[in-house]
Design an enzyme around this catalytic site. Structure first.
Site, PDB file in Angstrom:
ATOM      1  N   ALA A 161       0.822  -1.206   0.000  1.00  0.00           N
ATOM      2  CA  ALA A 161       0.000   0.000   0.000  1.00  0.00           C
ATOM      3  C   ALA A 161       0.856   1.255   0.000  1.00  0.00           C
ATOM      4  O   ALA A 161       0.548   2.242  -0.676  1.00  0.00           O
ATOM      5  CB  ALA A 161      -0.909  -0.006   1.220  1.00  0.00           C
ATOM      6  N   ASP A 185       7.209  34.631 -34.218  1.00  0.00           N
ATOM      7  CA  ASP A 185       7.193  35.240 -35.545  1.00  0.00           C
ATOM      8  C   ASP A 185       6.039  36.217 -35.589  1.00  0.00           C
ATOM      9  O   ASP A 185       5.049  36.039 -34.895  1.00  0.00           O
ATOM     10  CB  ASP A 185       6.914  34.164 -36.605  1.00  0.00           C
ATOM     11  CG  ASP A 185       8.142  33.354 -36.908  1.00  0.00           C
ATOM     12  OD1 ASP A 185       9.227  33.783 -36.513  1.00  0.00           O
ATOM     13  OD2 ASP A 185       7.998  32.288 -37.523  1.00  0.00           O
ATOM     14  N   ASP A 226       8.880  28.424 -39.030  1.00  0.00           N
ATOM     15  CA  ASP A 226       8.165  27.643 -40.038  1.00  0.00           C
ATOM     16  C   ASP A 226       9.060  27.094 -41.128  1.00  0.00           C
ATOM     17  O   ASP A 226       8.805  26.041 -41.671  1.00  0.00           O
ATOM     18  CB  ASP A 226       7.000  28.451 -40.637  1.00  0.00           C
ATOM     19  CG  ASP A 226       7.408  29.854 -41.022  1.00  0.00           C
ATOM     20  OD1 ASP A 226       8.627  30.102 -41.132  1.00  0.00           O
ATOM     21  OD2 ASP A 226       6.523  30.713 -41.226  1.00  0.00           O
ATOM     22  N   ASP A 267      14.704  27.671 -40.016  1.00  0.00           N
ATOM     23  CA  ASP A 267      14.335  27.923 -38.616  1.00  0.00           C
ATOM     24  C   ASP A 267      14.625  26.709 -37.738  1.00  0.00           C
ATOM     25  O   ASP A 267      14.655  26.810 -36.513  1.00  0.00           O
ATOM     26  CB  ASP A 267      12.829  28.231 -38.503  1.00  0.00           C
ATOM     27  CG  ASP A 267      12.481  29.587 -39.067  1.00  0.00           C
ATOM     28  OD1 ASP A 267      13.380  30.442 -39.100  1.00  0.00           O
ATOM     29  OD2 ASP A 267      11.315  29.804 -39.449  1.00  0.00           O
ATOM     30  N   GLU A 308      -1.107   6.050   6.504  1.00  0.00           N
ATOM     31  CA  GLU A 308      -1.290   4.607   6.671  1.00  0.00           C
ATOM     32  C   GLU A 308      -0.146   3.985   7.470  1.00  0.00           C
ATOM     33  O   GLU A 308      -0.359   3.170   8.371  1.00  0.00           O
ATOM     34  CB  GLU A 308      -1.392   3.924   5.295  1.00  0.00           C
ATOM     35  CG  GLU A 308      -2.704   4.216   4.587  1.00  0.00           C
ATOM     36  CD  GLU A 308      -2.592   4.108   3.059  1.00  0.00           C
ATOM     37  OE1 GLU A 308      -1.701   3.401   2.556  1.00  0.00           O
ATOM     38  OE2 GLU A 308      -3.402   4.768   2.361  1.00  0.00           O
ATOM     39  N   ASP A 338      -7.081   5.556  -2.535  1.00  0.00           N
ATOM     40  CA  ASP A 338      -5.932   6.196  -3.159  1.00  0.00           C
ATOM     41  C   ASP A 338      -6.084   6.284  -4.670  1.00  0.00           C
ATOM     42  O   ASP A 338      -5.621   7.219  -5.287  1.00  0.00           O
ATOM     43  CB  ASP A 338      -4.643   5.420  -2.839  1.00  0.00           C
ATOM     44  CG  ASP A 338      -4.295   5.510  -1.358  1.00  0.00           C
ATOM     45  OD1 ASP A 338      -5.032   6.201  -0.642  1.00  0.00           O
ATOM     46  OD2 ASP A 338      -3.311   4.887  -0.939  1.00  0.00           O
TER      47      ASP A 338
HETATM   48  P1  ATP Z   1       7.844  36.785 -39.962  1.00  0.00           P
HETATM   49  O1  ATP Z   1       7.307  38.078 -39.522  1.00  0.00           O
HETATM   50  O2  ATP Z   1       7.021  35.662 -39.513  1.00  0.00           O
HETATM   51  O3  ATP Z   1       9.307  36.613 -39.784  1.00  0.00           O
HETATM   52  P2  ATP Z   1       8.243  37.512 -42.648  1.00  0.00           P
HETATM   53  O4  ATP Z   1       7.342  37.173 -43.782  1.00  0.00           O
HETATM   54  O5  ATP Z   1       8.493  38.929 -42.362  1.00  0.00           O
HETATM   55  O6  ATP Z   1       7.625  36.711 -41.486  1.00  0.00           O
HETATM   56  P3  ATP Z   1      10.091  36.107 -44.152  1.00  0.00           P
HETATM   57  O7  ATP Z   1       9.061  35.223 -44.696  1.00  0.00           O
HETATM   58  O8  ATP Z   1      11.433  35.571 -43.821  1.00  0.00           O
HETATM   59  O9  ATP Z   1       9.617  36.816 -42.868  1.00  0.00           O
HETATM   60  O10 ATP Z   1      10.254  37.293 -45.185  1.00  0.00           O
HETATM   61  C1  ATP Z   1      11.276  38.235 -45.062  1.00  0.00           C
HETATM   62  C2  ATP Z   1      11.013  39.396 -45.969  1.00  0.00           C
HETATM   63  O11 ATP Z   1      11.055  38.963 -47.312  1.00  0.00           O
HETATM   64  C3  ATP Z   1       9.628  39.991 -45.778  1.00  0.00           C
HETATM   65  O12 ATP Z   1       9.616  40.984 -44.798  1.00  0.00           O
HETATM   66  C4  ATP Z   1       9.339  40.568 -47.144  1.00  0.00           C
HETATM   67  O13 ATP Z   1       9.892  41.854 -47.256  1.00  0.00           O
HETATM   68  C5  ATP Z   1      10.083  39.645 -48.085  1.00  0.00           C
HETATM   69  N1  ATP Z   1       9.161  38.650 -48.658  1.00  0.00           N
HETATM   70  C6  ATP Z   1       8.286  37.871 -48.012  1.00  0.00           C
HETATM   71  N2  ATP Z   1       7.635  37.061 -48.842  1.00  0.00           N
HETATM   72  C7  ATP Z   1       8.098  37.316 -50.070  1.00  0.00           C
HETATM   73  C8  ATP Z   1       7.842  36.788 -51.368  1.00  0.00           C
HETATM   74  N3  ATP Z   1       6.958  35.832 -51.569  1.00  0.00           N
HETATM   75  N4  ATP Z   1       8.513  37.291 -52.401  1.00  0.00           N
HETATM   76  C9  ATP Z   1       9.413  38.260 -52.213  1.00  0.00           C
HETATM   77  N5  ATP Z   1       9.713  38.796 -51.039  1.00  0.00           N
HETATM   78  C10 ATP Z   1       9.074  38.339 -49.962  1.00  0.00           C
END
Ligand code: ATP
Length: 892
Positions: free
Chosen positions: A280, A326, A634, A638, A703, A732
């Site tokens: 126990a 982010d 993401d 990262d 106990e 218990d």
């Molecule tokens: P987080 O805020 O989550 O870091 P974020 O979108 O700012 O996201 P990233 O995705 O790394 O971070 O993008 C970095 C930069 O690249 C953005 O601030 C933007 O200026 C530019 N960017 C984002 N998406 C595109 C795209 N599809 N094509 C061209 N430039 C982009």
């Protein structure tokens, strides 16, 4: 012929599939019947029977079984059968708990099982990779794990890391050319992609050639089956504690038995009582209950949209002191709408909301038509060519397939009357340099209808600006002079300060060899065309969540690739910046050593313009300052930071497989609020575990002490073995489980995070166990002595009174365990599982005491109402005696 040797078209025929439509549902059924599911065979798990018998392999249980067997042989049938029955029920309960724990761990695995994007019946859909069959067409991009062995039919800058298979950690560049060599190693099959390998760059399409155990990975599957330990630090600590507790319980039992024998009790009775007491008092069920509590907590988290991939994270969550989040999509909605365009010194505003492609363009109050205005037409159409997003409508709701930033640019061009299909009649896209967070830009090489080729680049405005030599201004190409640079920067600053995410578009004419050049040789000498500024509204619930985190002693830090001013403006809106917190930029981070960063890191609330590799530095600096860090991410890049963080969090929607696999927590809705909820749940689970540890141990102390003191005072045995075992099983068992399901205390998110190395008995828990346990033992003993004196010649009566007092004292005490403060601090009926557990324990106790059929088994007799008053009065003491100190404000 092997698939890598074949032409793409022959494979299509060979596998009887269709590259444009994929497989049809009917065909899939037929193929599945033949080849089964796409999974690797698992190593044999422990059989159920073995798991069941393992419940009885505990040394003390074996001794008890042996002892009862002997007593059975000596003629004590009822006792021995009853004890065996109780041991059996205990075993079944343990078996059930362990099964449940195992099943929920298994369910967890399933939840985090990988998904793939596949073409079926002409549509791209996401399915679990288990459902893939040969002939399926798969699409993958940077960050994805390949779901089966595929022959590539399209590859754009595709690079795959195949170390899991070949041991080679440098990514391999892939293409679709057939290989004609006689002997080809896996590592050289450039037109194949293999199950389990990881796309590190670019994107591609492939047709599935083999699945499951027939894949290259399947052939080495046996080597890969390593059992990952899912033990949490608390479970490890409890295991160590368990050893100490076992020794203590055994020692005390030995003491009870020795004193009892010295006091003249007969040896056999003392032996059986001793063994029962040991069974126990040893908290053998603790690890299983902890696992159940953890996994039930995990299920509650799933309801709140957080998936725990690694069990230890549940505990660590409760210790988190910093959340690095982010911005885009987590703190904000990631539903972007272009509201401003800028080109050649002119700012245009765009009306309309969301992704609805209806809206107008204005300069000041005056409506303009961008198709009639060359720079704006170019800004929009180039933004459309360098774009992968698609607009989809479902029940009159517009949504975006692909990147929301690109979606916003797509919608802005649609509002102007541009269509990608018709643009593609005049322009052919020849090559793409995909977006990555480090370069912060993306480019395409296009050829127009006159055969002229040029590069279109879009990306972060400061990056594009730094690569631009000239600018399109007043309808002319002009050198980017200091004056014009100043104007461009002013425009960027203005848009960013209005919390707009800003993307710049630029271009450059190319010569005919350009496509064969390396990309870093291409993305330079650009001509700056203009800017598109988009809003990304904060998630409405985040402001409150940030506040709650602050009250819980958890700091929120925004990490973003976006412009400093955009980040700052949103951080203000969300209350992340309240006073004089600092903002640091990626460029500054690059120059700093971790040591230098440590000095300022605690004052920084926003990191802007960061690249993924900066995240690792931030995690390290915070950890060196003693913080427990939760870090979101993401992308592929990262992953190191997610891994290094104490709680690595990946996004469920936008996250890549790589990020998810590195993480310990996945947010199904990508929402910051979910992190807060998970932390709250993490704290609650830990507190619940503390609650039942406290309850179980205090009960055990009670106990043992009642028996020990009785022996010291030369009294008869206050409890017979079967009663002790019954208390262990019923009193218990059930309430302890119910404590594991308790709701959090109201103040759980008002306290500072727990220290990660805090011991199980910290914050006064040890004192509570000993003091309450001591009192439970004492009141039981007093009840026994009192009843024994009253009914001199009736030992079973006194034992029944002692039994009832012990049970009641524990059942009242269980309500005290719900709060760190006092039994009076919470509504005692707030946990309905507990109320039911207590009620059923009481009913079972009454049955044991009053049912004539059970009385001989449990050595009980019916007791009078008057004695119940004594029992209730005494059994309330351990809980309420010390609750008084709550009012004096010094409750321990
Ligand atoms: P987080 O805020 O989550 O870091 P974020 O979108 O700012 O996201 P990233 O995705 O790394 O971070 O993008 C970095 C930069 O690249 C953005 O601030 C933007 O200026 C530019 N960017 C984002 N998406 C595109 C795209 N599809 N094509 C061209 N430039 C982009």
């Amino acid at each position: 012929m092997k698939y890598h040797e074949m032409e793409e078209r022959d494979i299509e025929k060979g596998l009887d599939t269709n590259y444009n439509e994929g497989l049809s549902s009917n065909r899939i059924q037929t193929i599945r019947k033949k080849v089964g599911y796409n999974e690797l065979a698992e190593v044999e798990k422990q059989s159920l029977l073995l798991l069941f018998f393992s419940q009885f392999k505990d040394f003390m249980v074996l001794v008890l079984l042996a002892a009862t067997l002997i007593s059975g042989l000596l003629g004590e049938y009822i006792d021995s059968i009853a004890i065996m029955a109780i041991v059996l029920i205990n075993g079944i309960l343990g078996f059930y708990q362990e099964r449940k724990a195992e099943k929920s761990l298994q369910a967890l695995k399933q939840l985090s099982a990988p998904q793939v994007l596949v073409m079926r019946d002409g549509k791209w859909i996401k399915i679990p990779s288990r459902d893939v069959v040969p002939g399926d067409i798969l699409k993958f991009q940077s960050g994805d794990r390949i779901g089966a062995d595929v022959r590539l039919i399209d590859a754009v800058n595709l690079e795959i890391e195949e170390s899991a298979l070949t041991g080679e950690s440098v990514p391999v560049s892939k293409n679709t050319e057939p290989i004609k060599a006689a002997h080809v190693n896996l590592g050289d099959m450039h037109n194949m992609a293999f199950m389990g390998t990881m796309v590190t760059r670019g994107h591609g399409l492939g047709v599935v050639t083999s699945i499951g155990m027939n894949t290259a990975m399947g052939k080495i599957a046996d080597l890969l089956q390593s059992a990952e330990t899912m033990e949490t630090p608390l479970q490890r600590r409890l295991e160590q504690l368990g050893k100490i507790l076992i020794s203590a319980a055994l020692l005390l039992t030995l003491l009870v038995v020795s004193i009892g024998i010295l006091q003249g009790h007969d040896m056999y009775t003392m032996f059986l009582a001793g063994v029962s007491l040991a069974v126990a008092a040893i908290p053998e069920g603790l690890p299983a209950i902890v696992t159940v509590a953890l996994s039930l907590g995990v299920q509650r988290m799933i309801r709140k949209k957080a998936i725990v991939r690694k069990l230890p994270a549940v505990e660590t969550l409760g210790c988190a002191s910093v959340i690095c989040s982010d911005k885009t999509g987590t703190l904000t909605q990631n539903k972007m709408t272009v509201t401003h365009l800028w080109s050649g010194g002119k700012t245009v505003t765009v009306s309309g909301t969301g992704y609805n492609p209806e809206g107008c363009f204005y300069i000041g109050e005056r409506r303009i038509y961008p198709l009639e205005d060359v720079p704006f037409k170019q800004l929009l159409s180039y933004g459309l060519l360098c774009n992968h997003a698609n607009l989809v409508t479902k029940e009159e709701e517009y949504s975006i397939e692909g990147d929301p930033t690109e979606g916003a640019m797509l919608v802005a061009s649609l509002k102007a009357g541009l269509q990608k299909d018709s643009l593609l009649k005049s322009y052919t896209i020849e090559k793409e340099i995909p977006f990555d967070s480090k370069r912060k830009m993306m480019s395409v090489i296009v050829k127009d209808e006159y055969g002229k080729r040029f590069l279109i680049t879009k990306g972060a405005p400061d990056v594009i600006f730094n690569l631009s030599e000239s600018i399109f201004w007043n309808g002319k190409l002009q050198y980017m002079s200091e004056k014009l640079s100043h104007q461009v920067n002013q425009a960027i600053t203005q848009l960013a300060a209005g919390a707009l995410r800003t993307i710049a578009v630029a271009y450059k004419p190319l010569d005919s060899h350009a496509a064969f050049k390396k990309e870093f040789e291409l993305e330079n000498n650009l001509t700056f065309l203009g800017l598109q500024g988009m809003i990304d509204p904060p998630r409405p619930e985040v402001k409150e969540a940030v506040k709650e985190c602050r009250e819980a002693g958890i700091k929120t830090v925004m990490i973003t690739g976006d412009h400093l001013l955009t980040a700052k403006a949103i951080a203000h809106q969300l209350g992340i910046i309240k006073g004089n917190e600092k903002v640091l930029e990626g460029s500054e981070l690059s120059r700093m050593e971790v040591k230098e960063l440590e000095e300022v890191v605690e004052d920084v609330a926003v990191f802007a313009r960061v690249s993924p590799e900066h995240k690792l530095k931030i995690v390290k600096a915070l950890q060196n300052k003693g913080h427990v860090v939760a870090m979101t991410g993401d992308g592929v890049n990262d992953a190191p930071a997610i891994k290094a963080a104490d709680i690595g969090i990946a996004m469920g929607i936008t996250g890549t497989d790589v990020a998810k696999e590195a993480s310990s927590l996945v947010l199904l809705d990508d929402n910051f609020n979910t992190i807060k909820a998970a932390i709250g749940e993490g704290r609650n689970i830990y507190e619940n575990i503390r609650k039942f540890i406290r309850y179980l141990l205090a009960s055990n102390v009670g106990e043992i002490l009642v028996m020990l003191f009785a022996m010291i005072l030369a009294l008869p045995l206050p409890l017979v073995p079967i009663q002790i075992l019954w208390v262990n099983l019923v009193t218990d068992g059930l309430p302890a489980m119910a404590l594991g399901l308790d709701k959090p205390e109201e103040n759980v998110m008002k306290q500072r995070p727990r220290h990660p190395r805090e011991g199980v008995f910290a914050r006064g828990l040890g004192w509570k166990v000993v003091s309450r346990g001591f009192l439970i033992g004492m009141v039981t003993l007093i009840a026994f002595i009192f009843a024994y004196n009253q009914h001199q010649d009736n030992l079973p009566y006194a034992q029944t009174v002692a039994f009832a007092t012990l049970v009641m004292a524990q059942l009242i005490h269980v309500f005290d365990c719900r709060s760190e403060r006092s039994v009076l601090a919470r509504n005692p009926f707030g946990n309905q599982y507990l109320v039911w557990a207590v009620i059923s324990s009481i009913i079972l106790m009454i049955m044991v005491i009053y049912l004539p059929m059970l009385q001989p088994i449990f050595h009980t007799v019916s007791i009078s109402m008057k004695d119940w008053l004594l029992i209730i009065g005494l059994s309330s003491l351990p809980t309420f005696l010390l609750a008084g100190s709550f009012f004096a404000g010094k409750s321990k």
